[in-house]
Write a protein that holds these residues in place. Structure first.
Motif, PDB file in Angstrom:
ATOM      1  N   LEU A  91     -31.172  15.452 -33.881  1.00  0.00           N
ATOM      2  CA  LEU A  91     -30.148  14.906 -33.037  1.00  0.00           C
ATOM      3  C   LEU A  91     -30.979  14.560 -31.704  1.00  0.00           C
ATOM      4  CD1 LEU A  91     -27.290  17.878 -33.252  1.00  0.00           C
ATOM      5  CD2 LEU A  91     -27.899  15.819 -34.555  1.00  0.00           C
ATOM      6  N   VAL A  92     -30.623  13.239 -31.478  1.00  0.00           N
ATOM      7  CA  VAL A  92     -31.374  12.691 -30.156  1.00  0.00           C
ATOM      8  C   VAL A  92     -30.313  12.393 -29.217  1.00  0.00           C
ATOM      9  CG1 VAL A  92     -32.690  11.107 -29.456  1.00  0.00           C
ATOM     10  CG2 VAL A  92     -33.138  11.930 -31.553  1.00  0.00           C
ATOM     11  N   LYS A  93     -30.422  12.851 -28.083  1.00  0.00           N
ATOM     12  CA  LYS A  93     -29.302  12.823 -26.839  1.00  0.00           C
ATOM     13  C   LYS A  93     -29.967  11.772 -26.010  1.00  0.00           C
ATOM     14  CE  LYS A  93     -29.603  16.555 -27.882  1.00  0.00           C
ATOM     15  NZ  LYS A  93     -29.705  17.868 -28.156  1.00  0.00           N
ATOM     16  N   LEU A  94     -29.386  10.408 -25.601  1.00  0.00           N
ATOM     17  CA  LEU A  94     -29.938   9.745 -24.775  1.00  0.00           C
ATOM     18  C   LEU A  94     -28.831   9.520 -23.775  1.00  0.00           C
ATOM     19  CD1 LEU A  94     -30.239   6.818 -27.502  1.00  0.00           C
ATOM     20  CD2 LEU A  94     -32.156   8.258 -26.423  1.00  0.00           C
ATOM     21  N   ASP A  95     -28.938   9.904 -22.264  1.00  0.00           N
ATOM     22  CA  ASP A  95     -28.410   9.706 -21.425  1.00  0.00           C
ATOM     23  C   ASP A  95     -28.997   8.497 -20.427  1.00  0.00           C
ATOM     24  OD1 ASP A  95     -26.874  10.103 -19.190  1.00  0.00           O
ATOM     25  OD2 ASP A  95     -27.378  12.284 -18.870  1.00  0.00           O
ATOM     26  N   VAL A  96     -28.206   7.321 -20.108  1.00  0.00           N
ATOM     27  CA  VAL A  96     -28.630   6.363 -19.240  1.00  0.00           C
ATOM     28  C   VAL A  96     -27.852   6.116 -18.169  1.00  0.00           C
ATOM     29  CG1 VAL A  96     -29.233   3.984 -19.639  1.00  0.00           C
ATOM     30  CG2 VAL A  96     -29.441   5.281 -21.422  1.00  0.00           C
ATOM     31  N   GLY A  97     -28.492   5.717 -17.075  1.00  0.00           N
ATOM     32  CA  GLY A  97     -27.892   5.324 -15.748  1.00  0.00           C
ATOM     33  C   GLY A  97     -28.509   4.299 -15.325  1.00  0.00           C
ATOM     34  N   ILE A  98     -27.749   3.381 -14.925  1.00  0.00           N
ATOM     35  CA  ILE A  98     -28.520   1.922 -14.126  1.00  0.00           C
ATOM     36  C   ILE A  98     -27.575   1.869 -12.732  1.00  0.00           C
ATOM     37  CG2 ILE A  98     -28.944   1.196 -16.347  1.00  0.00           C
ATOM     38  CD1 ILE A  98     -26.918  -1.243 -15.724  1.00  0.00           C
ATOM     39  N   VAL A 104     -23.279   2.187  -9.815  1.00  0.00           N
ATOM     40  CA  VAL A 104     -23.876   2.884 -11.051  1.00  0.00           C
ATOM     41  C   VAL A 104     -22.896   2.957 -12.187  1.00  0.00           C
ATOM     42  CG1 VAL A 104     -24.722   5.380 -11.631  1.00  0.00           C
ATOM     43  CG2 VAL A 104     -24.848   4.562  -9.501  1.00  0.00           C
ATOM     44  N   GLY A 105     -23.861   2.882 -13.410  1.00  0.00           N
ATOM     45  CA  GLY A 105     -23.009   2.815 -14.599  1.00  0.00           C
ATOM     46  C   GLY A 105     -23.642   4.102 -15.286  1.00  0.00           C
ATOM     47  N   ASP A 106     -22.959   4.992 -15.953  1.00  0.00           N
ATOM     48  CA  ASP A 106     -23.548   6.216 -16.499  1.00  0.00           C
ATOM     49  C   ASP A 106     -22.863   6.420 -17.842  1.00  0.00           C
ATOM     50  OD1 ASP A 106     -25.049   8.565 -16.671  1.00  0.00           O
ATOM     51  OD2 ASP A 106     -23.887   9.666 -15.101  1.00  0.00           O
ATOM     52  N   THR A 107     -23.699   6.810 -18.970  1.00  0.00           N
ATOM     53  CA  THR A 107     -23.369   6.977 -20.089  1.00  0.00           C
ATOM     54  C   THR A 107     -24.215   7.679 -21.017  1.00  0.00           C
ATOM     55  OG1 THR A 107     -22.001   6.112 -21.934  1.00  0.00           O
ATOM     56  CG2 THR A 107     -23.930   4.725 -21.147  1.00  0.00           C
ATOM     57  N   ALA A 108     -23.643   8.289 -22.102  1.00  0.00           N
ATOM     58  CA  ALA A 108     -24.707   9.199 -22.943  1.00  0.00           C
ATOM     59  C   ALA A 108     -24.196   9.155 -24.512  1.00  0.00           C
ATOM     60  CB  ALA A 108     -24.965  10.651 -22.383  1.00  0.00           C
ATOM     61  N   THR A 109     -25.077   9.468 -25.395  1.00  0.00           N
ATOM     62  CA  THR A 109     -24.348   9.690 -26.688  1.00  0.00           C
ATOM     63  C   THR A 109     -25.556  10.587 -27.347  1.00  0.00           C
ATOM     64  OG1 THR A 109     -23.872   8.362 -28.513  1.00  0.00           O
ATOM     65  CG2 THR A 109     -25.820   7.772 -27.748  1.00  0.00           C
ATOM     66  N   THR A 110     -25.099  10.940 -28.433  1.00  0.00           N
ATOM     67  CA  THR A 110     -25.887  11.884 -29.303  1.00  0.00           C
ATOM     68  C   THR A 110     -26.287  10.992 -30.668  1.00  0.00           C
ATOM     69  OG1 THR A 110     -25.298  13.819 -28.406  1.00  0.00           O
ATOM     70  CG2 THR A 110     -26.196  13.867 -30.731  1.00  0.00           C
ATOM     71  N   VAL A 111     -27.612  10.827 -31.091  1.00  0.00           N
ATOM     72  CA  VAL A 111     -27.889   9.777 -32.362  1.00  0.00           C
ATOM     73  C   VAL A 111     -28.113  10.885 -33.478  1.00  0.00           C
ATOM     74  CG1 VAL A 111     -29.184   8.165 -33.086  1.00  0.00           C
ATOM     75  CG2 VAL A 111     -28.569   7.897 -30.931  1.00  0.00           C
ATOM     76  N   VAL A 112     -27.494  10.834 -34.260  1.00  0.00           N
ATOM     77  CA  VAL A 112     -28.144  11.513 -35.739  1.00  0.00           C
ATOM     78  C   VAL A 112     -28.970  10.649 -36.421  1.00  0.00           C
ATOM     79  CG1 VAL A 112     -27.263  12.702 -37.609  1.00  0.00           C
ATOM     80  CG2 VAL A 112     -25.712  12.738 -35.900  1.00  0.00           C
ATOM     81  N   VAL A 113     -30.425  11.224 -36.620  1.00  0.00           N
ATOM     82  CA  VAL A 113     -31.351  10.524 -37.226  1.00  0.00           C
ATOM     83  C   VAL A 113     -31.535  10.866 -38.581  1.00  0.00           C
ATOM     84  CG1 VAL A 113     -33.772   9.697 -37.294  1.00  0.00           C
ATOM     85  CG2 VAL A 113     -32.745  10.933 -35.149  1.00  0.00           C
ATOM     86  N   GLY A 114     -30.660   9.671 -39.200  1.00  0.00           N
ATOM     87  CA  GLY A 114     -30.619   9.940 -40.889  1.00  0.00           C
ATOM     88  C   GLY A 114     -29.396  10.734 -41.203  1.00  0.00           C
ATOM     89  N   VAL A 115     -29.689  11.463 -41.942  1.00  0.00           N
ATOM     90  CA  VAL A 115     -28.676  12.637 -42.366  1.00  0.00           C
ATOM     91  C   VAL A 115     -29.037  14.059 -42.149  1.00  0.00           C
ATOM     92  CG1 VAL A 115     -27.528  13.802 -44.370  1.00  0.00           C
ATOM     93  CG2 VAL A 115     -28.008  11.365 -44.505  1.00  0.00           C
ATOM     94  N   THR A 116     -28.265  14.841 -41.153  1.00  0.00           N
ATOM     95  CA  THR A 116     -28.565  16.088 -40.839  1.00  0.00           C
ATOM     96  C   THR A 116     -27.845  17.276 -41.603  1.00  0.00           C
ATOM     97  OG1 THR A 116     -29.034  17.397 -38.633  1.00  0.00           O
ATOM     98  CG2 THR A 116     -26.764  16.153 -39.074  1.00  0.00           C
ATOM     99  N   ASP A 117     -27.896  18.450 -41.092  1.00  0.00           N
ATOM    100  CA  ASP A 117     -27.242  19.565 -41.879  1.00  0.00           C
ATOM    101  C   ASP A 117     -26.059  19.508 -41.471  1.00  0.00           C
ATOM    102  OD1 ASP A 117     -27.112  21.689 -39.310  1.00  0.00           O
ATOM    103  OD2 ASP A 117     -28.835  20.513 -39.098  1.00  0.00           O
ATOM    104  N   PRO A 118     -24.979  20.254 -42.112  1.00  0.00           N
ATOM    105  CA  PRO A 118     -23.625  20.355 -41.878  1.00  0.00           C
ATOM    106  C   PRO A 118     -23.273  20.652 -40.416  1.00  0.00           C
ATOM    107  CG  PRO A 118     -24.129  20.829 -44.103  1.00  0.00           C
ATOM    108  CD  PRO A 118     -25.471  20.775 -43.425  1.00  0.00           C
ATOM    109  N   GLU A 119     -23.865  21.849 -40.091  1.00  0.00           N
ATOM    110  CA  GLU A 119     -23.371  22.387 -38.617  1.00  0.00           C
ATOM    111  C   GLU A 119     -23.736  21.265 -37.559  1.00  0.00           C
ATOM    112  OE1 GLU A 119     -24.062  26.666 -36.664  1.00  0.00           O
ATOM    113  OE2 GLU A 119     -25.603  25.415 -36.691  1.00  0.00           O
TER     114      GLU A 119
END
Length: 262
Positions: A91-98, A104-119
């Motif tokens: 799980l890769v969390k990307l938090d970007v502010g410009i 200011v613009g501020d936003t974030a997401t969590t990227v699931v790399v491929g397939v991860t575990d159910p939890e």
């Protein structure tokens, strides 16, 4: 500090910044893949930010050394790009502010790399649902506690926990403005929402216990139990017609006008 109310002109300026940061976040999310280092992601973010003629809102903020925050798995927020390499299932969390034209613009997401575990997959979806629930409360006459309570309710009913030490916030001319927006609380409490308020709503949700600690680098926040965490964020405008998400994807012609290309 008082809560700043934005005029129509100021809101339009924020819309431009927020749409650009949403475009940058999408491009970064598309780039994340196994084997890539978090430093390489940060460098790509710097390139995208320059391409749209903006500046990182994070670089140098209180001494922060990265262009964006990149947090992996047990890292909650404020991760610094470095030698850590992305693995399949992360799980890769990307938090970007410009900052663009002073806003200011501020936003974030969590990227699931491929397939991860159910939890982990469920954690990501619940955090996304919690953000949506919080945004739904951003109506004039509501209170900050209504946002906080809605987020916490979604999280806890699925058996996860919210981080309490780090919270959402107002955003505009500055990265952090009033009011603070916890991801826990009671409805009908806190500052009352008014049209023209711009809020960075950002649930940070742990699979296990809510406790966190800061690593020796002075920035990276990790879960105390080292279980995984997820994070989503939108910049939201309070309007008479209800909440407007400002960090939506830019139209292609808008990005092009800023020199970003396709």
């Amino acid at each position: 500090m008082r809560i700043l109310i934005k005029s129509s002109r100021q809101v339009n300026a924020m819309r431009r910044s927020c749409r650009l940061v949403a475009w940058i976040l999408q491009k970064l999310a598309e780039r994340v893949e196994p084997g890539l280092s978090t430093r390489e992601i940060d460098r790509y973010a710097a390139e995208l930010i320059r391409r749209v003629g903006a500046q990182s809102a994070f670089l140098g903020y209180r001494g922060f050394p990265g262009h964006i925050c990149i947090s992996v798995n047990e890292e909650v927020v404020h991760g610094i790009g470095g030698d850590r390499r992305i693995q399949y299932g992360d799980l890769v969390k990307l938090d970007v502010g410009i900052v663009k034209e002073g806003w200011v613009g501020d936003t974030a997401t969590t990227v699931v790399v491929g397939v991860t575990d159910p939890e982990s997959a469920r954690l990501v979806e619940v955090t996304r649902e919690a953000l949506a629930a919080g945004i739904e409360q951003a109506w004039p006459g509501k209170q900050v506690g209504d946002i906080s309570s809605a987020i916490e309710k979604v999280v806890t009913q699925h058996g996860f926990s919210v981080v309490r030490e780090f919270v959402g916030h107002g955003v505009g001319r500055h990265l952090h403005e009033e009011p603070q927006i916890p991801n826990f609380g009671k409805p009908g409490t806190g500052p009352r929402l008014r049209p023209g308020m711009t809020l960075a709503i950002e649930p940070m949700v742990n699979a296990g216990l809510p406790g966190v600690e800061v690593l020796r680098d002075g920035w990276t926040v990790v879960t105390l139990d080292r279980r995984r965490s997820a994070h989503f964020e939108h910049t939201v405008l309070v309007t008479e017609e209800g909440p407007e998400i400002l960090t939506v994807l830019a139209e292609p012609d808008l990005v092009g006008k800023q020199g970003a290309g396709n």
